[in-house]
Scaffold this active site. Structure first.
Site, PDB file in Angstrom:
ATOM      1  N   CYS A 105       0.830  -1.196   0.000  1.00 33.37           N
ATOM      2  CA  CYS A 105       0.000   0.000   0.000  1.00 33.37           C
ATOM      3  C   CYS A 105       0.880   1.269   0.000  1.00 33.37           C
ATOM      4  O   CYS A 105       1.597   1.528  -0.940  1.00 33.37           O
ATOM      5  CB  CYS A 105      -0.950  -0.042   1.188  1.00 33.37           C
ATOM      6  SG  CYS A 105      -2.274   1.175   1.151  1.00 33.37           S
ATOM      7  N   HIS A 106       0.860   2.042   1.081  1.00 35.51           N
ATOM      8  CA  HIS A 106       1.702   3.226   1.183  1.00 35.51           C
ATOM      9  C   HIS A 106       3.099   2.906   1.733  1.00 35.51           C
ATOM     10  O   HIS A 106       3.943   3.806   1.834  1.00 35.51           O
ATOM     11  CB  HIS A 106       1.040   4.278   2.083  1.00 35.51           C
ATOM     12  CG  HIS A 106      -0.128   4.969   1.443  1.00 35.51           C
ATOM     13  ND1 HIS A 106      -1.347   4.355   1.259  1.00 35.51           N
ATOM     14  CD2 HIS A 106      -0.268   6.229   0.940  1.00 35.51           C
ATOM     15  CE1 HIS A 106      -2.192   5.203   0.690  1.00 35.51           C
ATOM     16  NE2 HIS A 106      -1.567   6.344   0.471  1.00 35.51           N
TER      17      HIS A 106
END
Length: 340
Positions: A101-102
Site C-alpha cells: 500500500c503506502h
C-alpha cells in the site's frame, strides 16, 4: 527462532499489519513491532497493538526481514531519520523488504527504489515513479529482495511471496549435471537485468568482503566448485591472465567454498595476483542468494556473472555440465561492452 520486524505507527492500515503479524507467528517466526515511541499504536479502523521496541532500539542484523504496512503511518515514518537508516541497513544486508500500500513511500524516501520494479497503492504511483522506480500494476511484484503489493486485497499474494523468501530458497532439480548426472541448485534463477543480491564472503585472511566494497566498479564473478580440481584451476588461471589487460574500473573475483587457507595456498602456487579469490564456506549464503548452491554436493556450481557499476546483472552463464569450462570470450565481450 528467527525474528521479523514490522515497522509502523498510528493510522496504519489494520489488516496490512495484523494479517502479516499472525501469519508470521503461524509459521513459527517471531514478529516484533517497532515504532517511534514505545506505546500502543492505533490503526485506521480502531485496532490497537503494543509496540515491542522503539526505532532507536532496532538492530537490523537481529532480524530476518522487514515488513512495512500501509495506511497513513508511512507518511509520518518517512520523515524520521532513524527509520530511513533502518530500511537502508536491511537493504544493505540483502534481507527481504516487504512493503504494501503506502509502505513503499518509506523505501522511496530512503532512496532505495531507483531502477527497481515495484507496486504500491495506485494513488501514489507518481510518487513512486518520481523515485525512478518502474511502477507495475500487479497484486505482488518481487524484484530481488524487494516485495511490494497494492492494497489489502493483495495480502494473500503478498504473504505467499514473503513466506517463500523466509521459509527457504526454491530448488531447481536438474539445473546442472556432473558427468551427466542431474543435480539440484538451491536458490532463485537469476536473469540478466536483475539486481545483484548483496553478499558477504571472506578473503584469504578471514576478513569479510561484501558487494559494497566494489562500489562503482564493474564486477566479474568467476564461480567455481573447488580450486583443487583441474577445470577450476584452469578457470582461475585464465581469468587471472585476462584480468591483467582489463582497466582498473573492473574487478575479477573468484568465488568458491574452499577454505581460505586452501585458497591462499592455491593462489601462491598458481601465481594468482590479478583475481581476488573469496570463500563462501561459512554459510553458503552467496550460493543460495545467487541460485548456485548444489544441494547434493554443497559446492557452488560453475558460472560466470558480470555486474555493472549499479550492481545489475548484465551477463550470466550457468555452465550446465560442471566439468566443462565457461565461455570466456562471451564473458569478456560483455565486460568490454560495459567498460566502453
Amino acid at each position: 527462532m528467527e525474528r521479523v520486524l514490522i515497522l509502523s505507527a498510528d493510522q496504519f492500515e489494520d489488516s496490512e499489519l495484523l494479517v502479516p503479524y499472525y501469519r508470521l507467528k503461524e509459521a513459527g517466526l517471531v514478529p516484533l513491532i517497532a515504532s517511534v515511541e514505545k506505546k500502543k499504536i492505533k490503526g485506521k479502523r480502531g485496532y490497537e497493538v503494543a509496540v515491542d521496541l522503539t526505532v532507536e532500539e532496532v538492530h537490523p542484523e537481529e532480524f530476518r526481514a522487514l515488513v512495512l504496512p500501509g495506511g497513513k503511518a508511512p507518511a509520518k515514518l518517512r520523515e524520521n531519520p532513524r527509520v530511513l537508516e533502518i530500511v537502508r541497513e536491511f537493504a544493505r544486508q540483502g534481507k527481504p523488504l516487504a512493503a504494501i500500500c503506502h509502505g513503499p513511500q518509506i523505501l522511496a524516501a530512503a532512496g532505495l527504489l531507483s531502477g527497481r520494479r515495484v507496486t504500491a497503492y495506485p494513488k501514489i504511483r507518481e510518487e513512486i515513479e518520481a523515485a525512478r522506480a518502474e511502477f507495475v500494476d500487479a497484486e505482488v511484484v518481487v524484484d530481488g529482495n524487494l516485495i511490494s503489493s497494492r492494497v489489502p486485497a493483495d495480502l494473500p499474494a503478498f504473504l505467499r511471496a514473503l513466506m517463500e523468501k523466509l521459509t527457504g530458497a526454491p530448488e531447481r532439480p536438474g539445473a546442472v549435471t556432473f558427468q551427466g548426472r542431474p543435480l539440484t541448485l538451491v536458490g532463485p534463477e537469476l536473469k540478466v537485468g536483475d539486481p545483484a543480491p548483496d553478499f558477504t564472503l571472506v578473503d584469504q585472511d578471514l576478513r569479510p568482503v561484501s558487494l559494497k566494497d566494489f562500489s562503482g566498479k564493474i564486477k566479474v564473478l568467476s564461480v567455481t566448485p573447488s580450486l583443487d580440481t583441474p577445470v577450476c584451476d584452469l578457470q582461475a588461471r585464465r581469468f587471472n591472465q585476462e584480468a591483467a589487460a582489463l582497466s582498473p574500473e573492473i574487478v575479477v573475483l573468484n568465488v568458491s567454498v574452499d577454505l581460505p587457507f586452501a585458497i591462499a595456498r592455491f593462489c601462491a602456487q598458481a601465481g594468482i595476483d590479478r583475481v581476488q579469490a573469496l570463500s563462501d564456506y561459512r554459510e553458503r549464503a552467496f550460493g543460495r542468494a545467487y541460485g548456485l548452491l548444489i544441494k547434493e554436493l554443497q559446492l557452488l556450481s560453475r558460472a560466470v556473472l558480470v555486474l555493472d557499476q549499479e550492481n545489475r546483472l548484465r551477463y550470466f552463464e550457468l555452465v550446465r555440465e560442471i566439468t566443462q569450462e565457461p565461455d570466456y570470450a562471451a564473458a569478456l565481450s560483455a565486460v568490454r561492452a560495459l567498460s566502453s
